[in-house]
Design an enzyme around this catalytic site. Structure first.
Site, short mmCIF file in Angstrom:
data_model
loop_
_atom_site.label_atom_id
_atom_site.label_comp_id
_atom_site.label_asym_id
_atom_site.label_seq_id
_atom_site.Cartn_x
_atom_site.Cartn_y
_atom_site.Cartn_z
N LYS A 199 -42.98 4.91 -15.10
CA LYS A 199 -41.68 4.33 -14.78
C LYS A 199 -41.11 5.07 -13.58
CE LYS A 199 -37.10 3.42 -16.60
NZ LYS A 199 -36.25 3.38 -17.77
N ARG A 221 -31.66 9.55 -11.71
CA ARG A 221 -32.72 9.78 -12.70
C ARG A 221 -33.99 10.37 -12.08
NH1 ARG A 221 -29.88 7.15 -16.45
NH2 ARG A 221 -29.63 4.88 -16.45
N LYS A 252 -43.61 0.04 -14.39
CA LYS A 252 -42.28 -0.50 -14.09
C LYS A 252 -41.73 0.15 -12.84
CE LYS A 252 -37.77 -0.53 -16.13
NZ LYS A 252 -36.92 0.04 -17.11
N SER A 278 -34.72 -6.03 -13.17
CA SER A 278 -33.52 -6.77 -12.81
C SER A 278 -33.40 -7.04 -11.31
CB SER A 278 -32.30 -5.99 -13.29
OG SER A 278 -32.31 -4.67 -12.78
N TYR A 317 -36.99 -11.59 -17.11
CA TYR A 317 -35.76 -12.29 -17.51
C TYR A 317 -35.93 -13.81 -17.42
CZ TYR A 317 -34.08 -7.57 -17.24
OH TYR A 317 -33.95 -6.21 -17.45
#
Ligand code: PBG
Length: 327
Positions: A199, A221, A252, A278, A317
């Site tokens: 990730k 992060r 990801k 997203s 999504y």
């Protein structure tokens, strides 16, 4: 015509739709798609996510309807994200048996648990007041090992609520081993772990942080998520997660990391999922809204690309809509 190879006419197989269909190598299937859903505590109406047109923060009722629609379209799984009403330093709502995710997991397991796989994101950022994926030390750093204890407890709470797969996304070292031990210790030996293994620290999570209300209040992060510059590190992370007991692994984001998906899929003997995040969704939706691209074609093309790179499952999504297009 090619003078040196007069017989070579690759266009022959592209001439008619039937020929193209016959020789098509890659086609995403509805059952490989996983729909991420957001469920928010304490709202009466679904709340549109402005940066993700078509995506909402669900109420406990509306998420059941969305799950039903996904199941009817043939989607393979759901990934549930919860947004609690109250946040604190420890993210207490995350493992509260009466918390919004646990309640929703119970609902979804009984509504659609036979038709598709009900999964839950396992992290702290939506639950902590500071928005980081773990507990903080007094100096404001993310405390890896203290966080593992929280993840272990969340895993058990989700399993008790009927989750069918847990998906740890916090990128703490040792999180898969800690969660496996906790699940086994509590008797949930049959609950698989889908590890967000590779990730990256990505700008493409921007709209998600509106949807899940988990933006860090300070800093970023990059102390726990991977540097986009690195590929070998992804293979190391995946190897560790598999050794710790991951049943499936995830790369990801998707589109900017197709090389990583391909490498991981080649080296790794568990199913490899890709998360079309997203920002990837928002990018296509925004361009389509301006009339700058053909939305449906772009959606299917991105999914096909992820599939062609080697993703066995795709979190998107668009899952319900794409599944309908693919039937
Ligand atoms: C962390 C988590 C994030 C996403 C999934 N799980 C956000 C982050 O790491 O900042 C991003 C998903 C997306 O952008 O669609 N719980």
């Amino acid at each position: 015509m090619n003078a040196r190879f007069p017989a070579a006419r690759p266009r022959r197989l592209r001439r008619t739709p039937a020929l193209r269909r016959l020789v098509a190598q890659t086609r995403p299937r509805p059952e490989e798609l996983i729909l991420p859903v957001f469920v928010k505590e304490g709202i009466d109406e679904p709340n549109p996510v402005v940066s993700m047109p078509g995506v909402v923060q669900h109420t406990r009722d509306s998420v059941r309807k969305a799950a039903q629609e996904a199941a009817e379209a043939g989607v393979g799984g759901l990934m549930v994200f919860g947004i609690p009403q109250y946040k604190d330093e420890r993210g207490s709502a995350a493992d509260d048996p009466g918390g919004v995710v646990q309640r929703t997991l119970r609902d979804l397991d009984s509504d659609v648990g036979d038709a598709l796989v009900v999964m839950a994101d396992l992290c702290l950022d939506e639950y902590t007041a500071h928005g980081h994926c773990g507990l903080l030390t007094p100096t404001g750093e993310v405390d890896n090992d203290a966080t593992l204890e929280r993840y272990a407890s969340i895993a058990v709470a989700q399993a008790a609520a009927g989750v069918q797969v847990v998906a740890p996304s916090g990128m703490m070292d040792g999180q898969v081993a800690a969660i496996r031990a906790a699940l086994d210790g509590a008797g949930y030996t049959q609950v698989p772990i889908l590890a967000y293994a590779a990730k990256y620290s990505s700008a493409f999570y921007g709209p998600f942080r509106d949807a899940a209300e988990g933006a860090p209040r300070f800093g970023d992060r990059s102390g726990y998520q991977q540097d986009p510059a690195n590929a070998d590190e992804a293979l190391r992370e995946v190897a560790l997660d598999v050794a710790e007991g991951a049943d499936m692994v995830m790369v990801k984001p998707g589109l900017a990391y197709l090389d990583i998906i391909a490498k991981v899929a080649r080296e790794c003997l568990v199913p490899v999922s890709a998360y079309q995040v997203s920002g990837e969704y928002a990018m296509v939706e925004a361009a389509a809204e301006k009339g700058w691209l053909d939305r449906d074609r772009a959606v299917l093309e991105t999914l096909t690309g992820l599939r062609r790179a080697g993703a066995a499952q795709i979190l998107t999504y668009w899952a319900t809509e794409a599944a309908r297009m693919l039937r």
